[in-house]
Design an enzyme around this catalytic site. Sequence first.
Site, PDB file in Angstrom:
ATOM      1  CG  ASN A  79      -1.851   1.138   1.289  1.00 26.44           C
ATOM      2  OD1 ASN A  79      -1.763   2.054   0.474  1.00 26.44           O
ATOM      3  ND2 ASN A  79      -2.756   1.122   2.255  1.00 26.44           N
ATOM      4  NE  ARG A  98      -6.178   1.694  -0.197  1.00 26.64           N
ATOM      5  CZ  ARG A  98      -6.182   2.837   0.471  1.00 26.64           C
ATOM      6  NH1 ARG A  98      -5.078   3.281   1.036  1.00 26.64           N
ATOM      7  NH2 ARG A  98      -7.279   3.533   0.584  1.00 26.64           N
ATOM      8  CG  HIS A 143     -12.531   4.140   2.862  1.00 23.60           C
ATOM      9  ND1 HIS A 143     -13.207   5.126   3.548  1.00 23.60           N
ATOM     10  CD2 HIS A 143     -11.226   4.370   3.076  1.00 23.60           C
ATOM     11  CE1 HIS A 143     -12.329   5.924   4.159  1.00 23.60           C
ATOM     12  NE2 HIS A 143     -11.117   5.482   3.871  1.00 23.60           N
ATOM     13  CG  HIS A 157     -13.974   2.632   6.497  1.00 22.03           C
ATOM     14  ND1 HIS A 157     -13.253   1.473   6.284  1.00 22.03           N
ATOM     15  CD2 HIS A 157     -13.057   3.600   6.734  1.00 22.03           C
ATOM     16  CE1 HIS A 157     -11.957   1.734   6.396  1.00 22.03           C
ATOM     17  NE2 HIS A 157     -11.815   3.016   6.656  1.00 22.03           N
ATOM     18  NE  ARG A 187      -9.202  13.118   3.537  1.00 26.03           N
ATOM     19  CZ  ARG A 187      -9.265  11.797   3.394  1.00 26.03           C
ATOM     20  NH1 ARG A 187     -10.414  11.190   3.200  1.00 26.03           N
ATOM     21  NH2 ARG A 187      -8.168  11.098   3.423  1.00 26.03           N
ATOM     22  CD  GLU A 245      -8.790  -0.582   3.844  1.00 24.89           C
ATOM     23  OE1 GLU A 245      -8.363  -0.142   4.941  1.00 24.89           O
ATOM     24  OE2 GLU A 245      -9.013   0.133   2.871  1.00 24.89           O
TER      25      GLU A 245
END
Length: 401
Positions: free
Chosen positions: A23, A88, A177, A205, A238, A381
């Site tokens: 990742n 990813r 996601h 999530h 965010r 993940e």
Amino acid sequence: MNGRATTGAARPAADATRVLVLNSGSSSVKYQLLDMADESRLASGLVERIGEEGGVADHTAALDRAARELKDRGLGLDSPRLAAIGHRVVHGGTRFTAPTLITDEVVEEIRRLVPLAPLHNPANITGITVARELRPDLPQVAVFDTAFHSTVPEAAARYAIDTETADRYGIRRYGFHGTSHAFVSAATAELLGRAPAEVNVIVLHLGNGASASAVRGGVCVDTSMGLTPLEGLVMGTRSGDVDPGVLLHLEREAGMSTDEVDRLLNKRSGLLGLCGDNDMREIGRRMAEGDAAAQLAFDVYVHRLRRYVGAFTAVLGRVDAVVFTAGVGENSAAVREAALRGLEPLGIEMDSVRNAVRASGPRLVSAPSSRVAVAVVPTDEELAIARDTYALALHPPQEVG
Ligand code: AMP
């Protein structure tokens, strides 16, 4: 083009059951080595602060360090037991709707999507390039964060702006996601002892980034993130949803540049912007001391969550489960409780005792009488990427020729 290989990577030998998951983020590289014979984790690591003081110079150096760390543990990338490498990749645009065997052409396509994910896709491409140089003989697979959301119908994916402009610039809701939403919705069906095709799930999530999705019978039909991961829920730093007029106002009235607005909404907003902390644990501590700013940040966060639970309940019509995952979702009983409090008319009855129990596995936190199950399901993940990667390495799709 999905999953079609044009290079002839050989199928792995029988004892080659290991998968490396990479990742490569904007400022860090995370890796995990898994043995897919029993899905055990052999090693994992994180190289941080890429390009920052005290960190490594760039992504190539970060990947070199990861490779060296694995070698030092006797798990070098030259091992014949390594079957494949999974990457990813953040943005797959409308082009990639499933895990895809990586070829030169696939890398070019991911490069073409850079304008949609300027921080992430270049880092992903570097990870892929370095890994392919290290093991050109191995199948390598791209698993896209957007793919699970490619089934969202046009009515939910379209923004109501001029169609020609939207199409020219690829402006639509892609969602992110996706690997987590797919993994957690499937695991929730398993927890309920039902087939994924039979259950409708709202997945929340809630990590440092946060997103909600509505999954009908295993198929994603709506999601809170949009063109970028900025839309939707309140996150660590965010803003999530804001009136787009806010941006215009800041540019006109505050004289802020595009980069300044970008930094404000992505790095100085959310929980951090509201109270100065982006970690829910710290916010909880401050709330216990009666801190008003921390309480307001929590309240705004929870209010947004409730809105999405309500909206996605209406989108799905029938909801079988609401499931919480990621750092906040898995650990904060207070957020779960506040998000669903008073929703008995929607068939949601939390069990506050079960909800308060700290545990690590998938579990139900609703009352036995609740029409809608409420669950906590840890996301994984890396395991999801490893499964997709291994499946494609073992059964590469037939060449069309
Ligand atoms: P993630 O991005 O999934 O790793 O989530 C990271 C976030 O999870 C952190 O920023 C915290 O806000 C939150 N978190 C982690 N552990 C806890 C905890 N025990 N209680 C509440 N929030 C937590």
